[in-house]
Design an enzyme around this catalytic site. Structure first.
Site, PDB file in Angstrom:
ATOM      1  N   ARG A 127     -11.590 -11.373  -4.894  1.00 40.82           N
ATOM      2  CA  ARG A 127     -10.829 -10.999  -3.687  1.00 40.82           C
ATOM      3  C   ARG A 127     -11.285 -11.691  -2.408  1.00 40.82           C
ATOM      4  O   ARG A 127     -10.859 -11.335  -1.320  1.00 40.82           O
ATOM      5  CB  ARG A 127     -10.881  -9.472  -3.514  1.00 40.82           C
ATOM      6  CG  ARG A 127      -9.942  -8.844  -4.489  1.00 40.82           C
ATOM      7  CD  ARG A 127      -9.781  -7.380  -4.365  1.00 40.82           C
ATOM      8  NE  ARG A 127      -9.687  -6.813  -3.049  1.00 40.82           N
ATOM      9  CZ  ARG A 127      -8.628  -6.907  -2.228  1.00 40.82           C
ATOM     10  NH1 ARG A 127      -7.576  -7.597  -2.599  1.00 40.82           N
ATOM     11  NH2 ARG A 127      -8.645  -6.316  -1.048  1.00 40.82           N
TER      12      ARG A 127
ATOM     13  N   HIS B 271     -13.137   1.525  -3.260  1.00 44.71           N
ATOM     14  CA  HIS B 271     -13.855   1.283  -2.007  1.00 44.71           C
ATOM     15  C   HIS B 271     -15.356   1.543  -2.123  1.00 44.71           C
ATOM     16  O   HIS B 271     -15.961   2.226  -1.283  1.00 44.71           O
ATOM     17  CB  HIS B 271     -13.227   2.086  -0.855  1.00 44.71           C
ATOM     18  CG  HIS B 271     -13.068   1.287   0.399  1.00 44.71           C
ATOM     19  ND1 HIS B 271     -13.872   1.446   1.484  1.00 44.71           N
ATOM     20  CD2 HIS B 271     -12.208   0.286   0.723  1.00 44.71           C
ATOM     21  CE1 HIS B 271     -13.510   0.588   2.436  1.00 44.71           C
ATOM     22  NE2 HIS B 271     -12.496  -0.134   1.986  1.00 44.71           N
TER      23      HIS B 271
ATOM     24  N   TYR C 272     -10.462   7.181   2.309  1.00 44.07           N
ATOM     25  CA  TYR C 272     -10.109   5.791   2.563  1.00 44.07           C
ATOM     26  C   TYR C 272      -8.645   5.522   2.180  1.00 44.07           C
ATOM     27  O   TYR C 272      -8.198   5.902   1.100  1.00 44.07           O
ATOM     28  CB  TYR C 272     -11.017   4.824   1.773  1.00 44.07           C
ATOM     29  CG  TYR C 272     -10.390   3.474   1.707  1.00 44.07           C
ATOM     30  CD1 TYR C 272     -10.418   2.648   2.820  1.00 44.07           C
ATOM     31  CD2 TYR C 272      -9.643   3.080   0.591  1.00 44.07           C
ATOM     32  CE1 TYR C 272      -9.740   1.450   2.824  1.00 44.07           C
ATOM     33  CE2 TYR C 272      -8.965   1.876   0.585  1.00 44.07           C
ATOM     34  CZ  TYR C 272      -9.027   1.072   1.704  1.00 44.07           C
ATOM     35  OH  TYR C 272      -8.329  -0.097   1.719  1.00 44.07           O
TER      36      TYR C 272
ATOM     37  N   GLU D 242     -13.799  -8.539  -1.485  1.00 46.58           N
ATOM     38  CA  GLU D 242     -13.285  -8.654  -0.111  1.00 46.58           C
ATOM     39  C   GLU D 242     -14.408  -8.776   0.904  1.00 46.58           C
ATOM     40  O   GLU D 242     -14.206  -9.342   1.972  1.00 46.58           O
ATOM     41  CB  GLU D 242     -12.358  -7.484   0.231  1.00 46.58           C
ATOM     42  CG  GLU D 242     -13.060  -6.148   0.340  1.00 46.58           C
ATOM     43  CD  GLU D 242     -12.120  -4.985   0.626  1.00 46.58           C
ATOM     44  OE1 GLU D 242     -11.002  -4.983   0.094  1.00 46.58           O
ATOM     45  OE2 GLU D 242     -12.527  -4.082   1.374  1.00 46.58           O
TER      46      GLU D 242
ATOM     47  N   TRP E 199     -18.858   3.792   2.606  1.00 51.08           N
ATOM     48  CA  TRP E 199     -17.498   4.098   3.097  1.00 51.08           C
ATOM     49  C   TRP E 199     -16.475   3.335   2.288  1.00 51.08           C
ATOM     50  O   TRP E 199     -16.600   2.219   1.925  1.00 51.08           O
ATOM     51  CB  TRP E 199     -17.353   3.736   4.579  1.00 51.08           C
ATOM     52  CG  TRP E 199     -15.911   3.919   4.968  1.00 51.08           C
ATOM     53  CD1 TRP E 199     -15.229   5.091   5.065  1.00 51.08           C
ATOM     54  CD2 TRP E 199     -14.969   2.890   5.259  1.00 51.08           C
ATOM     55  NE1 TRP E 199     -13.919   4.860   5.402  1.00 51.08           N
ATOM     56  CE2 TRP E 199     -13.731   3.513   5.510  1.00 51.08           C
ATOM     57  CE3 TRP E 199     -15.055   1.492   5.300  1.00 51.08           C
ATOM     58  CZ2 TRP E 199     -12.574   2.792   5.822  1.00 51.08           C
ATOM     59  CZ3 TRP E 199     -13.917   0.776   5.614  1.00 51.08           C
ATOM     60  CH2 TRP E 199     -12.682   1.428   5.879  1.00 51.08           C
TER      61      TRP E 199
ATOM     62  N   ARG F 229      -0.312  -0.677  -4.684  1.00 52.56           N
ATOM     63  CA  ARG F 229      -1.596   0.009  -4.689  1.00 52.56           C
ATOM     64  C   ARG F 229      -1.371   1.452  -4.305  1.00 52.56           C
ATOM     65  O   ARG F 229      -0.678   1.723  -3.317  1.00 52.56           O
ATOM     66  CB  ARG F 229      -2.525  -0.664  -3.666  1.00 52.56           C
ATOM     67  CG  ARG F 229      -3.927  -0.147  -3.693  1.00 52.56           C
ATOM     68  CD  ARG F 229      -4.760  -0.742  -2.578  1.00 52.56           C
ATOM     69  NE  ARG F 229      -4.712   0.080  -1.382  1.00 52.56           N
ATOM     70  CZ  ARG F 229      -5.608   0.015  -0.397  1.00 52.56           C
ATOM     71  NH1 ARG F 229      -6.606  -0.848  -0.457  1.00 52.56           N
ATOM     72  NH2 ARG F 229      -5.506   0.779   0.659  1.00 52.56           N
TER      73      ARG F 229
ATOM     74  N   ASP G  79      -7.912   1.175  -5.152  1.00 51.39           N
ATOM     75  CA  ASP G  79      -9.141   0.737  -4.484  1.00 51.39           C
ATOM     76  C   ASP G  79     -10.138   1.898  -4.463  1.00 51.39           C
ATOM     77  O   ASP G  79      -9.883   2.936  -3.843  1.00 51.39           O
ATOM     78  CB  ASP G  79      -8.808   0.303  -3.043  1.00 51.39           C
ATOM     79  CG  ASP G  79      -9.965  -0.428  -2.374  1.00 51.39           C
ATOM     80  OD1 ASP G  79     -11.079  -0.415  -2.925  1.00 51.39           O
ATOM     81  OD2 ASP G  79      -9.739  -1.014  -1.288  1.00 51.39           O
TER      82      ASP G  79
ATOM     83  N   GLU H  46     -10.249  -1.653  -7.997  1.00 50.72           N
ATOM     84  CA  GLU H  46     -10.951  -2.510  -7.027  1.00 50.72           C
ATOM     85  C   GLU H  46     -12.258  -1.894  -6.551  1.00 50.72           C
ATOM     86  O   GLU H  46     -12.334  -0.679  -6.340  1.00 50.72           O
ATOM     87  CB  GLU H  46     -10.001  -2.730  -5.837  1.00 50.72           C
ATOM     88  CG  GLU H  46     -10.605  -3.543  -4.715  1.00 50.72           C
ATOM     89  CD  GLU H  46      -9.666  -3.607  -3.509  1.00 50.72           C
ATOM     90  OE1 GLU H  46      -8.445  -3.400  -3.679  1.00 50.72           O
ATOM     91  OE2 GLU H  46     -10.168  -3.835  -2.399  1.00 50.72           O
TER      92      GLU H  46
ATOM     93  N   GLU I 108      -2.859  -9.432  -1.484  1.00 54.90           N
ATOM     94  CA  GLU I 108      -2.659  -8.150  -0.803  1.00 54.90           C
ATOM     95  C   GLU I 108      -1.783  -8.359   0.435  1.00 54.90           C
ATOM     96  O   GLU I 108      -1.927  -9.352   1.152  1.00 54.90           O
ATOM     97  CB  GLU I 108      -4.018  -7.581  -0.374  1.00 54.90           C
ATOM     98  CG  GLU I 108      -3.910  -6.230   0.316  1.00 54.90           C
ATOM     99  CD  GLU I 108      -5.275  -5.638   0.674  1.00 54.90           C
ATOM    100  OE1 GLU I 108      -6.267  -6.380   0.680  1.00 54.90           O
ATOM    101  OE2 GLU I 108      -5.317  -4.427   0.939  1.00 54.90           O
TER     102      GLU I 108
ATOM    103  N   HIS J  36       0.830  -1.211   0.000  1.00 55.75           N
ATOM    104  CA  HIS J  36       0.000   0.000   0.000  1.00 55.75           C
ATOM    105  C   HIS J  36       0.860   1.256   0.000  1.00 55.75           C
ATOM    106  O   HIS J  36       1.597   1.502   0.952  1.00 55.75           O
ATOM    107  CB  HIS J  36      -0.850   0.059   1.260  1.00 55.75           C
ATOM    108  CG  HIS J  36      -1.967  -0.932   1.286  1.00 55.75           C
ATOM    109  ND1 HIS J  36      -3.050  -0.794   2.113  1.00 55.75           N
ATOM    110  CD2 HIS J  36      -2.176  -2.061   0.577  1.00 55.75           C
ATOM    111  CE1 HIS J  36      -3.880  -1.816   1.919  1.00 55.75           C
ATOM    112  NE2 HIS J  36      -3.365  -2.589   1.004  1.00 55.75           N
TER     113      HIS J  36
HETATM  114  C1  GCO Z   1      -8.456  -3.398   1.287  1.00 58.97           C
HETATM  115  C2  GCO Z   1      -9.680  -3.115   2.055  1.00 58.97           C
HETATM  116  C3  GCO Z   1      -9.485  -2.802   3.502  1.00 58.97           C
HETATM  117  C4  GCO Z   1     -10.841  -2.694   4.184  1.00 58.97           C
HETATM  118  C5  GCO Z   1     -10.744  -3.229   5.566  1.00 58.97           C
HETATM  119  C6  GCO Z   1     -12.087  -3.248   6.246  1.00 58.97           C
HETATM  120  O1  GCO Z   1      -8.563  -3.378   0.078  1.00 58.97           O
HETATM  121  O2  GCO Z   1      -7.447  -3.697   1.888  1.00 58.97           O
HETATM  122  O3  GCO Z   1     -10.546  -2.262   1.370  1.00 58.97           O
HETATM  123  O4  GCO Z   1      -8.677  -1.724   3.776  1.00 58.97           O
HETATM  124  O5  GCO Z   1     -11.324  -1.406   4.205  1.00 58.97           O
HETATM  125  O6  GCO Z   1     -10.187  -4.512   5.480  1.00 58.97           O
HETATM  126  O7  GCO Z   1     -12.059  -4.035   7.377  1.00 58.97           O
HETATM  127 MG    MG Z   2     -10.422  -2.997  -0.666  1.00 55.34          MG
END
Ligand code: GCO
Ligand code: MG
Length: 403
Positions: free
Chosen positions: A283, A212, A159, A262, A403, A147, A210, A236, A339, A122
């Site tokens: 994911r 999100h 985020y 995820e 979020w 990322r 991401d 993502e 990841e 990250h």
């Molecule tokens: C990612 C995710 C995380 C989530 C988190 C929530 O791609 O790593 O989006 O950052 O926000 O795991 O619990």
């Molecule tokens: Mg994510």
């Protein structure tokens, strides 16, 4: 062989983790991750009050039968709490089976398919310049995939970006904190961010981003199209995925590859996305999608549609999950990327492990099982602390957003 005891261990060495330990009459035990960020204690109760009483006396070698028993036997199928609890049992049972076989888990799954597991790190910055620096720092550390997330001018918190220190931990509040959001500002900023990043990092590094879950399908199409010249590895979670068909609108407008899943907990959450080839990477991971047994089923479905895996690996997935995921990644034929958001030293000290990071790749160890344990004495020094993920509101009128 019989299960004689099972225990849930909750600890918070910097963040909350829920761990299940299953013991047997042969002295061999197994460990599974059951952490569900922000809703930890619901899984603890599910395990302690409803699952563990049904496990005692069962043969831990019957992994598939126990999985079906917990899934079908509950009558109420799926959902993150149920599937995280089943995952913890399943992971602990695979750990036990591999220890009994005296093999590292990946050998039991079918053996090694690759020399190591490519991970993405990250790179987070408060602005474009800081993000570019972070991307270059990761490249320097040997990462092949990075990322990039950045603050957006005019928004207070975004985020993936921490305020002051560099470690980002989303579950930051005793009650949910509030972020603001503007799609317009984000869409204005992001293509320029990736132009700067690609320019600085060169052509060879895989870049990921991401979203999100914050865009509508047509906005995601716009962003994906604008990012095409920068050749992302993936975009993502461009839009919430409850409506899987919505992804066809993104697909109609962009060739930027898409990664989703995820927050999925079963094959049914991604069946249409995979079968209609609306995504490129899935994911789902060990802890939230029913353990090794179910994740393997998802990966097999994905493989016939050329969808590859990209397991979630944020810090809210414990080292136990990471260990199991690395064995899965070492075996799974349609692997894409894993990841990797490093746990702190404090977190790692509670979970003795044999996996390691080396120049952009992770390697699972060769010890029998999945290679991760829990130091219960140390864990007891870090009691549970309530923590929530934030919520997001539209900046101009306070409407609750994704979020
Ligand atoms: C990612 C995710 C995380 C989530 C988190 C929530 O791609 O790593 O989006 O950052 O926000 O795991 O619990
Ligand atoms: Mg994510």
């Amino acid at each position: 062989m019989k299960i004689t005891a099972a225990r849930v261990i909750v600890c918070s060495p910097g963040r909350n983790f829920v761990t299940l330990k299953i013991e047997t009459d042969q002295g061999v035990y197994g460990v599974g991750d059951a952490t569900l960020n922000g809703r930890e204690l619901a899984v603890v109760s599910y395990l302690e009050d409803h699952v563990i009483p049904c496990l005692i006396g069962r043969d831990p070698q019957q992994i598939e039968d126990i999985w079906q028993y917990l899934y079908k036997g509950a009558y109420w199928r799926r959902g993150p709490v149920t599937m995280s609890a089943i995952a913890a049992v399943d992971t602990a049972l695979w750990d036990i089976k591999a220890k009994m076989a005296n093999m590292p888990l990946y050998q039991l799954l079918g053996g090694r398919s690759r020399t190591g597991v490519m991970v993405y790190g990250h790179a987070n910055g408060r602005d474009t310049a800081e993000t570019v620096d972070e991307v270059l720092r990761h490249k320097e550390e040997g990462y092949l995939a990075i990322r990039a997330q950045s603050g957006v001018p005019g928004l207070n918190k975004v985020y993936g970006v921490s305020g002051t220190n560099r470690l980002y931990e989303p579950a930051d509040g005793n009650l949910p904190s509030e972020h603001d959001w503007s799609t317009e500002k984000y869409l204005r900023h992001t293509p320029g961010l990736f132009e700067a990043v690609r320019e600085a990092v060169g052509p060879d590094i895989h870049l990921l981003h991401d979203v999100h879950h914050r865009l509508t399908p047509i906005e995601a199409g716009q962003l994906g199209k604008a990012l095409e010249p920068m050749r992302l590895f993936w975009m993502e979670d461009p839009t919430p995925a409850e409506n899987q068909d919505a992804f066809q609108w993104i697909r109609h407008h962009t060739t930027t590859p898409i990664a989703v899943g995820e927050i999925f907990n079963s094959i049914w959450d991604c069946k249409a996305l995979i079968e209609k080839q609306l995504i490129d990477y899935i994911r789902t991971t060990v802890v939230h999608a029913g353990g090794i047994t179910h994740l393997r089923r998802i990966a097999d479905l994905a493989s016939i549609y050329q969808v590859r895996t990209g397991c979630h690996g944020a810090t809210d997935l414990s080292p136990v999950c990471m260990g199991a995921a690395l064995h899965f990644d070492t075996w799974v034929p349609n692997f894409g990327v894993q990841e990797f958001m490093p746990h702190s030293e404090e977190m790692l000290s509670v979970f003795p492990h044999d996996y390691r990071f080396e120049r952009g790749m992770m390697h699972c160890g060769e010890s029998p099982g999945h290679g991760v344990d829990i130091d219960e004495k140390l864990a007891a020094k870090y009691p549970y602390q309530r923590a929530y993920l934030p919520v997001n509101r539209l900046q101009h009128d306070g409407t609750l957003w994704n979020w």
